[in-house]
Design an enzyme around this catalytic site. Structure first.
Site, mmCIF file in Angstrom:
data_model
loop_
_atom_site.group_PDB
_atom_site.id
_atom_site.type_symbol
_atom_site.label_atom_id
_atom_site.label_comp_id
_atom_site.label_asym_id
_atom_site.label_seq_id
_atom_site.Cartn_x
_atom_site.Cartn_y
_atom_site.Cartn_z
ATOM 1 N N GLY A 1 6.254 14.632 -2.188
ATOM 2 C CA GLY A 1 5.040 14.273 -2.892
ATOM 3 C C GLY A 1 4.040 13.564 -2.002
ATOM 4 C CG HIS A 2 0.116 10.572 -2.411
ATOM 5 N ND1 HIS A 2 -0.963 11.308 -1.990
ATOM 6 C CD2 HIS A 2 -0.232 9.259 -2.226
ATOM 7 C CE1 HIS A 2 -1.924 10.493 -1.576
ATOM 8 N NE2 HIS A 2 -1.510 9.259 -1.695
ATOM 9 C CD1 TRP A 3 3.508 7.943 -2.685
ATOM 10 C CD2 TRP A 3 2.892 6.652 -0.959
ATOM 11 N NE1 TRP A 3 2.468 7.149 -3.094
ATOM 12 C CE2 TRP A 3 2.072 6.346 -2.068
ATOM 13 C CE3 TRP A 3 2.709 5.974 0.248
ATOM 14 C CZ2 TRP A 3 1.070 5.391 -2.002
ATOM 15 C CZ3 TRP A 3 1.704 5.019 0.306
ATOM 16 C CH2 TRP A 3 0.903 4.736 -0.801
ATOM 17 C CG ASP B 1 -4.492 7.786 -0.441
ATOM 18 O OD1 ASP B 1 -4.324 8.659 -1.311
ATOM 19 O OD2 ASP B 1 -5.105 6.718 -0.649
ATOM 20 C CG ASP C 1 -0.391 14.373 -3.099
ATOM 21 O OD1 ASP C 1 -0.610 13.973 -4.258
ATOM 22 O OD2 ASP C 1 -0.933 13.873 -2.096
#
Length: 314
Positions: A273-275, A114, A247
């Site tokens: 997902g994003h994590w 990120d 994500d």
């Protein structure tokens, strides 16, 4: 009792916690593993801190030296007044660079997530000779990797005064929670303390203005994509991409795009997902260990290695 020949001592994987002063700003960082091993610098995402790597670091620390700092205004680092500290990605990278130089780290691999992407790419372009390898998890460097929400954020970049609601939505409890939960196939593996703690931090006095400044400055990252891609093409760093493909913010096309500039990049799209560590931590650790063993030869155990300089505690 005879110890197992494959046993790993607790001290070799234990995370320790430190502070240093860089440019007058107190910077917190986590450290694990022996400095005699190759170093991996883990750069966290928004709106988290180095804590996001707490489960991953022990799985890597028996074979690698790990440094995971908090940026100014994130985690346990100081939050300098914006009148005295410009909240831009250039400045965050400058502060992280100062920390690594204080520690005497002249060679390292970078693990980007990120916001760690724009911080890390600035470190790479400033010091190409220091980067041994690159590991990327949902840290974007390509326009095709930007999800739909970035269309609305781009409107904020164009007319910030007329689109202040974009910042409110970006910093809301709902957005903070959904950064973790959207795209997951295992919601039961996500600790709600992660997003409640993050939202508490975002709600502190002064945070709205600081995070709005960084969100506005994010436009410089998108503008920097061509230069970052040119750097990848020129230097061809050993590259591992382990990406949560569900994500909605940084979509899977951004992971696959790395192969265009680094044809030998190893790319793994995870059903997450994003994590991605929240549900595939051991899988990611396996990819990282295998990749690093191939990309960065470990130093001989009996080779003399000078201990890195420890920055003075604050």
């Amino acid at each position: 009792m005879i110890a197992s020949p494959h046993a790993v001592s607790e001290d070799s994987t234990r995370i320790t916690y430190h502070r240093a002063v860089v440019g007058g700003v107190g910077i917190f960082y986590r450290e694990a593993g022996s400095p005699s091993n190759p170093t991996i610098v883990l750069l966290h995402g928004f709106p988290s801190s180095s804590r996001q790597f707490s489960a991953l670091m022990p799985l890597l620390a028996s074979r690698y030296h790990l440094i995971a700092p908090d940026y100014p205004s994130f985690g346990q680092s100081d939050t300098p007044d914006p009148a005295n500290y410009a909240y831009t990605f250039d400045h965050l990278a400058e502060t992280m660079d100062g920390l690594l130089e204080q520690m005497g780290l002249s060679r390292y691999s970078l693990y980007l997530h990120d916001y760690g992407g724009p911080v890390g790419f600035r470190l790479m372009t400033a010091h190409p000779d220091r980067v041994e390898a690159l590991i990327v998890s949902n840290a974007n460097a390509y326009t095709e990797g930007l999800g739909k929400k970035w269309e609305r954020i781009a409107q904020f970049w164009e007319r910030p005064d007329a689109n202040e609601d974009v910042v409110d939505a970006f910093l809301s409890e709902k957005a903070t929670r959904e950064r973790h939960t959207l795209g997951t196939r295992h919601p039961e593996r996500y600790d709600p303390d992660a997003w409640t703690d993050e939202y508490t931090h975002l709600s502190l006095p002064g945070q709205h203005a600081i995070q709005a400044s960084l969100l506005f400055d994010y436009r410089t990252n998108v503008a920097g994509y061509p230069a970052w891609q040119a750097w990848l093409r020129r230097y061809q760093p050993p590259t591992l991409v382990v990406w949560g493909k569900n994500d909605p913010s940084f979509v899977a096309a951004g992971a696959q795009a790395f192969a265009r500039d680094v044809p030998k990049a190893e790319i793994h799209l995870l059903d997450a997902g994003h994590w991605p560590w929240e549900e595939a931590n051991a899988e990611i650790a396996g990819y990282v260990l295998g990749f690093m063993d191939r990309a960065v030869p470990r130093r001989l155990a009996d080779a003399p290695v000078a201990a890195p300089h420890r920055p003075p505690s604050r």
